[in-house]
Write a protein that holds these residues in place. Structure first.
Motif, mmCIF file in Angstrom:
data_model
loop_
_atom_site.group_PDB
_atom_site.id
_atom_site.type_symbol
_atom_site.label_atom_id
_atom_site.label_comp_id
_atom_site.label_asym_id
_atom_site.label_seq_id
_atom_site.Cartn_x
_atom_site.Cartn_y
_atom_site.Cartn_z
ATOM 1 N N LEU A 206 -3.922 35.283 -4.290
ATOM 2 C CA LEU A 206 -4.050 33.978 -5.230
ATOM 3 C C LEU A 206 -4.523 32.746 -4.124
ATOM 4 C CD1 LEU A 206 -3.338 32.415 -7.704
ATOM 5 C CD2 LEU A 206 -0.721 32.361 -6.971
ATOM 6 N N LEU A 207 -3.772 32.638 -2.906
ATOM 7 C CA LEU A 207 -3.877 31.577 -2.059
ATOM 8 C C LEU A 207 -5.506 31.570 -1.617
ATOM 9 C CD1 LEU A 207 -0.806 31.820 0.024
ATOM 10 C CD2 LEU A 207 -1.562 29.867 -1.480
ATOM 11 N N ALA A 208 -5.937 32.557 -1.483
ATOM 12 C CA ALA A 208 -7.411 32.770 -0.812
ATOM 13 C C ALA A 208 -8.441 32.579 -2.095
ATOM 14 C CB ALA A 208 -7.622 33.913 0.065
ATOM 15 N N GLY A 209 -8.068 32.978 -3.322
ATOM 16 C CA GLY A 209 -9.037 32.887 -4.389
ATOM 17 C C GLY A 209 -9.793 34.191 -4.319
ATOM 18 N N VAL A 210 -9.308 35.284 -3.783
ATOM 19 C CA VAL A 210 -10.254 36.792 -3.851
ATOM 20 C C VAL A 210 -9.372 37.728 -4.458
ATOM 21 C CG1 VAL A 210 -11.872 35.668 -2.179
ATOM 22 C CG2 VAL A 210 -9.645 37.061 -1.224
ATOM 23 N N SER A 211 -9.961 38.889 -4.486
ATOM 24 C CA SER A 211 -9.060 39.907 -5.195
ATOM 25 C C SER A 211 -8.897 40.898 -4.081
ATOM 26 C CB SER A 211 -9.953 40.324 -6.243
ATOM 27 O OG SER A 211 -11.270 41.134 -5.957
ATOM 28 N N ASP A 212 -9.619 40.853 -2.904
ATOM 29 C CA ASP A 212 -9.349 41.792 -1.888
ATOM 30 C C ASP A 212 -8.369 41.398 -0.891
ATOM 31 O OD1 ASP A 212 -10.457 44.582 -0.391
ATOM 32 O OD2 ASP A 212 -10.659 43.074 0.951
ATOM 33 N N ALA A 213 -7.454 42.401 -0.650
ATOM 34 C CA ALA A 213 -6.369 41.628 0.303
ATOM 35 C C ALA A 213 -6.903 41.362 1.759
ATOM 36 C CB ALA A 213 -5.216 42.729 0.383
ATOM 37 N N ALA A 214 -7.718 42.438 2.148
ATOM 38 C CA ALA A 214 -8.131 42.199 3.714
ATOM 39 C C ALA A 214 -9.054 40.807 3.608
ATOM 40 C CB ALA A 214 -8.937 43.340 4.056
ATOM 41 N N ASP A 215 -9.643 40.707 2.641
ATOM 42 C CA ASP A 215 -10.634 39.558 2.673
ATOM 43 C C ASP A 215 -9.671 38.006 2.539
ATOM 44 O OD1 ASP A 215 -12.706 37.744 2.441
ATOM 45 O OD2 ASP A 215 -13.221 38.303 0.430
ATOM 46 N N ALA A 216 -8.732 38.350 1.641
ATOM 47 C CA ALA A 216 -7.632 37.390 1.576
ATOM 48 C C ALA A 216 -6.996 36.923 2.882
ATOM 49 C CB ALA A 216 -6.666 37.534 0.547
ATOM 50 N N ALA A 217 -6.532 38.035 3.524
ATOM 51 C CA ALA A 217 -5.721 37.837 4.905
ATOM 52 C C ALA A 217 -6.690 37.188 5.794
ATOM 53 C CB ALA A 217 -5.380 39.121 5.498
ATOM 54 N N ALA A 218 -7.848 37.725 5.715
ATOM 55 C CA ALA A 218 -8.887 37.170 7.035
ATOM 56 C C ALA A 218 -9.158 35.361 6.498
ATOM 57 C CB ALA A 218 -10.155 37.856 6.875
ATOM 58 N N ARG A 219 -9.159 35.112 5.169
ATOM 59 C CA ARG A 219 -9.643 33.766 4.948
ATOM 60 C C ARG A 219 -8.509 33.043 5.332
ATOM 61 N NH1 ARG A 219 -13.531 33.211 -0.010
ATOM 62 N NH2 ARG A 219 -14.942 35.150 0.164
ATOM 63 N N LEU A 220 -7.243 33.331 4.939
ATOM 64 C CA LEU A 220 -6.098 32.691 5.228
ATOM 65 C C LEU A 220 -5.817 32.381 6.777
ATOM 66 C CD1 LEU A 220 -3.524 33.988 2.625
ATOM 67 C CD2 LEU A 220 -4.535 31.745 2.590
ATOM 68 N N SER A 221 -6.266 33.402 7.428
ATOM 69 C CA SER A 221 -5.857 33.235 8.962
ATOM 70 C C SER A 221 -7.028 32.039 9.502
ATOM 71 C CB SER A 221 -6.092 34.401 9.768
ATOM 72 O OG SER A 221 -7.675 34.868 9.680
ATOM 73 N N ARG A 222 -7.614 31.613 8.711
ATOM 74 C CA ARG A 222 -8.535 30.111 9.301
ATOM 75 C C ARG A 222 -7.737 29.273 9.302
ATOM 76 N NH1 ARG A 222 -12.764 32.699 5.963
ATOM 77 N NH2 ARG A 222 -14.138 34.019 7.081
ATOM 78 N N HIS A 223 -6.640 29.172 8.134
ATOM 79 C CA HIS A 223 -5.677 28.131 7.903
ATOM 80 C C HIS A 223 -4.552 28.052 8.643
ATOM 81 C CE1 HIS A 223 -7.797 26.592 4.668
ATOM 82 N NE2 HIS A 223 -8.317 27.778 4.220
ATOM 83 N N VAL A 224 -3.976 29.200 9.007
ATOM 84 C CA VAL A 224 -2.800 29.911 9.692
ATOM 85 C C VAL A 224 -3.085 30.703 10.761
ATOM 86 C CG1 VAL A 224 -0.508 30.513 9.589
ATOM 87 C CG2 VAL A 224 -1.558 29.381 7.665
ATOM 88 N N PRO A 225 -2.532 30.370 12.225
ATOM 89 C CA PRO A 225 -3.085 31.392 13.319
ATOM 90 C C PRO A 225 -2.917 32.680 13.140
ATOM 91 C CG PRO A 225 -1.898 29.389 14.196
ATOM 92 C CD PRO A 225 -1.792 29.176 12.649
ATOM 93 N N LEU A 226 -1.378 33.138 12.529
ATOM 94 C CA LEU A 226 -1.346 34.703 12.205
ATOM 95 C C LEU A 226 -0.766 34.773 10.896
ATOM 96 C CD1 LEU A 226 -0.898 37.596 13.221
ATOM 97 C CD2 LEU A 226 1.234 36.968 13.841
ATOM 98 N N VAL A 227 -1.713 35.758 10.017
ATOM 99 C CA VAL A 227 -1.430 36.019 8.783
ATOM 100 C C VAL A 227 -0.934 37.580 8.740
ATOM 101 C CG1 VAL A 227 -2.186 36.291 6.285
ATOM 102 C CG2 VAL A 227 -2.856 34.420 7.824
ATOM 103 N N VAL A 228 0.475 37.724 8.201
ATOM 104 C CA VAL A 228 0.758 39.140 7.927
ATOM 105 C C VAL A 228 0.781 39.329 6.560
ATOM 106 C CG1 VAL A 228 2.441 40.668 8.529
ATOM 107 C CG2 VAL A 228 2.045 39.109 10.149
ATOM 108 N N ALA A 229 -0.169 40.040 5.923
ATOM 109 C CA ALA A 229 -0.078 40.351 4.468
ATOM 110 C C ALA A 229 0.663 41.775 4.342
ATOM 111 C CB ALA A 229 -1.574 40.520 4.042
ATOM 112 N N LYS A 230 1.810 41.427 3.522
ATOM 113 C CA LYS A 230 2.696 42.625 3.042
ATOM 114 C C LYS A 230 2.002 43.270 2.100
ATOM 115 C CE LYS A 230 5.822 39.621 3.076
ATOM 116 N NZ LYS A 230 7.131 38.891 2.965
ATOM 117 N N GLN A 231 1.788 44.652 1.865
ATOM 118 C CA GLN A 231 1.069 45.365 0.970
ATOM 119 C C GLN A 231 1.921 46.547 0.126
ATOM 120 O OE1 GLN A 231 -2.496 44.783 0.774
ATOM 121 N NE2 GLN A 231 -1.430 43.115 1.898
#
Length: 305
Positions: A206-231
């Motif tokens: 939702l935050l990254a505006g994409v449907s793929d979790a890996a893509d979302a985590a990668a995009r969010l990590s441009r805003h926050v130094p470390l992103v840990v996406a719980k699956q």
């Protein structure tokens, strides 16, 4: 105060909630009765994280929250029993928050929440003091605090104080439903300065505006130094600088109630991080705690044998 204390405490600020867990099998029967097993247990994302962090061990864990006078003493006892130092403001005007957790006893043990945040989101800047950071190595904020005006103001004050004193800050977005109402751009502006973001898969997408979790985590990590996406059953993805750098598998479990599984992951992850683990090792501990969480009822750790 000169900055985060190596080997110091974890301070969690967030919601303290009374959970009413109703476990039923199959669809609810509108307009009539559905047989269920019902229990009242202590909960709240912030409080759950603190309890799982304390269970992992390795340092003092403190919990700052706001509760009503109706259940303050009970919540203090329950937090202390989990090894957490409670720092609870007692609200004389609002009752303790309550969540009805509807849990389908089917194979996924999926849950649906009916949420009355009560006093928990009335935490405000007056509840903050920089003295709270003494001896603290990390501040963790429950994302639920972003969903009301007074607690949003609290988050801004706490983040500013942590930056001033060199204390790193982590945050769990908490609710995809509430995030949708808040708006992703607003959320990302409110969490500026956070160094670790711990979203669920749905929250990350939702935050990254994409449907793929890996893509979302990668995009969010441009805003926050470390992103840990719980699956959940898919484990966890870790990303930094726009790339996923680790995938941690889940620990097999037979789910009974998924309430608090993400909180368990977050608590164990942060405690391990403070104890010196690298993010991948900390995520492995988080996955182990998440597996333990889904195999018992409620969002807190099971009582010691």
């Amino acid at each position: 105060m000169t900055g985060a204390v190596r080997g110091g405490a974890l301070l969690v600020a967030g919601d303290v909630i009374t959970d009413v867990v109703a476990r039923h099998r199959g669809p609810l029967a509108p307009g009539t009765d559905t047989v269920a097993s019902i229990r009242r247990v202590p909960g709240g994302a912030g409080a759950n994280v603190a309890c799982w962090a304390a269970r992992r061990g390795g340092g003092e864990v403190r919990l700052l929250g706001r509760v009503g006078s109706d259940a303050a003493a009970w919540h203090e006892r329950e937090l202390a029993a989990c090894g957490v130092r409670p720092l609870l403001a007692v609200d004389r005007r609002a009752p303790t928050g309550t969540v009805i957790c509807l849990v389908d006893e089917g194979a996924a043990a999926e849950r649906t929440f009916l949420t009355d945040s009560g006093a928990s989101l009335r935490l405000d800047p007056g509840d903050w003091s920089d003295v709270l950071l003494e001896g603290v190595a990390r501040l963790h904020l429950s994302g639920y605090l972003l969903f009301a005006g007074s607690s949003r103001a609290f988050v801004a004050v706490a983040l500013k104080a942590a930056r001033t004193h060199g204390v790193p800050v982590s945050l769990d977005p908490a609710s995809a439903g509430f995030l949708g109402q808040l708006g992703t751009e607003r959320f990302l502006s409110l969490v500026e300065g956070v160094d670790v973001l711990l979203p669920s898969r749905d929250e990350a997408c939702l935050l990254a505006g994409v449907s793929d979790a890996a893509d979302a985590a990668a995009r969010l990590s441009r805003h926050v130094p470390l992103v840990v996406a719980k699956q959940g059953a898919g484990g966890a993805l870790l990303a930094r600088s726009g790339e996923v750098f680790a995938r941690v598998p889940a620990v097999p479990a037979v789910p009974r109630d998924t309430t608090g599984a993400g909180d368990a992951f977050t608590g164990a992850f942060l405690a391990a991080l403070l104890a010196g683990a690298d993010p991948g090792e900390a995520a492995e501990e988080g996955c182990r705690a998440g597996a333990q969480a889904v195999e018992h009822i409620g969002g807190r750790p099971p009582a010691p044998a």
